[in-house]
Design a protein around this motif. Sequence first.
Motif, PDB file in Angstrom:
ATOM      1  N   ASN A   1       2.280   1.846  -3.431  1.00 39.86           N
ATOM      2  CA  ASN A   1       1.238   2.407  -4.299  1.00 39.86           C
ATOM      3  C   ASN A   1       1.050   3.900  -4.052  1.00 39.86           C
ATOM      4  O   ASN A   1       0.832   4.671  -4.988  1.00 39.86           O
TER       5      ASN A   1
ATOM      6  N   ARG B   1       3.862   5.676  -5.748  1.00 39.79           N
ATOM      7  CA  ARG B   1       3.651   5.657  -7.206  1.00 39.79           C
ATOM      8  C   ARG B   1       2.608   6.690  -7.622  1.00 39.79           C
ATOM      9  O   ARG B   1       2.794   7.420  -8.602  1.00 39.79           O
TER      10      ARG B   1
ATOM     11  N   TYR C   1       0.839  -1.202   0.000  1.00 39.87           N
ATOM     12  CA  TYR C   1       0.000   0.000   0.000  1.00 39.87           C
ATOM     13  C   TYR C   1       0.871   1.248   0.000  1.00 39.87           C
ATOM     14  O   TYR C   1       0.533   2.269  -0.614  1.00 39.87           O
TER      15      TYR C   1
END
Length: 320
Positions: free
Chosen positions: A184, A187, A181
């Motif tokens: 992410n 990103r 998580y």
Amino acid sequence: MLVGAIIGSGKDQNKDRIRMLKEQYDHMEERNLYLSDLYNNALQNKEQFKDQIVGYKDSFGRLYDVTLKLNNTMPEAVFKEALEVMEDILNNKSIAIYTLSSGSSYARLNLCSKPLNNKLMRSISLDSYNEMSKDLKDGAVWFNKEYLEGYPIYCAPIYKQEELVSLVMIYEVSYAQLAMYYVNLIRIICGLLQNSLVRAIDYEGMAGQDIYYENTMIMKKERFAELLNVKNELQEKDFSNYILLRLNIKSDDLKEISDMVVSRVRVSDVIGIGPDDKVYLILSQVTDDNAEYAYKRLLQAGISFKRVSTAHLMKRQESI
């Protein structure tokens, strides 16, 4: 003798029974402790997942704010807002942003979190980080799974089309942040940064005549004042460093001045006109400890200078 044997056998049986009961009790107690640990870990994981879910919900709203905050055409301002947003959403104070010039394998430190300031190298060669640079991909986050010394834990590359223009590095993380998580989130945020940064870079390239005086790399007075404000704010927050010099050049020809100075400074340094119509030079990511080399190059070109404070120059601007 028979009675003694019977009594002795009964005692042995009782001892065996007591030993078995004790072993069963110890086993049940151990099992109970194990189940208790599992239950407590489940509760802890439940709270962690709950915090992550709440964090996701909160992050989506804040990520929307990112798109508004990064709506700026000055790269320095984009970097500043991006760093503050990443520190906030990622709950991390060990983030650094490096930038690369076109075709170069050297990355220059643009700014970093306060705890890292004056600790990181101002310039790094990607050739020295081969284990990382060979695996960099657009839209992906590199993870230092081998915990290589001197490498960041995470690195997110930022591309302009197929050209690498920036690196977002995270040097320290908690155990909980070694999770998908978290990758992410990095990103997504870097994806937003990529669009905003590329837009800002493209704007400077297309709007050169609005930023610099014609046929020069000397920044116009208004734009230079904006940049100084951003640089000053970054330095006050210990995100980056800079030194401001007033150049003493006996020429009124801006193109001549530009050609003379540009050949003696780095790409990250900025020449501009101050509110007093004098020529100034911003030495980016330079401190008293490493300014000697920059000073030497200017003096070798016959360019004298005086170090000045931004606060004094800003006061001069306000009085005009």
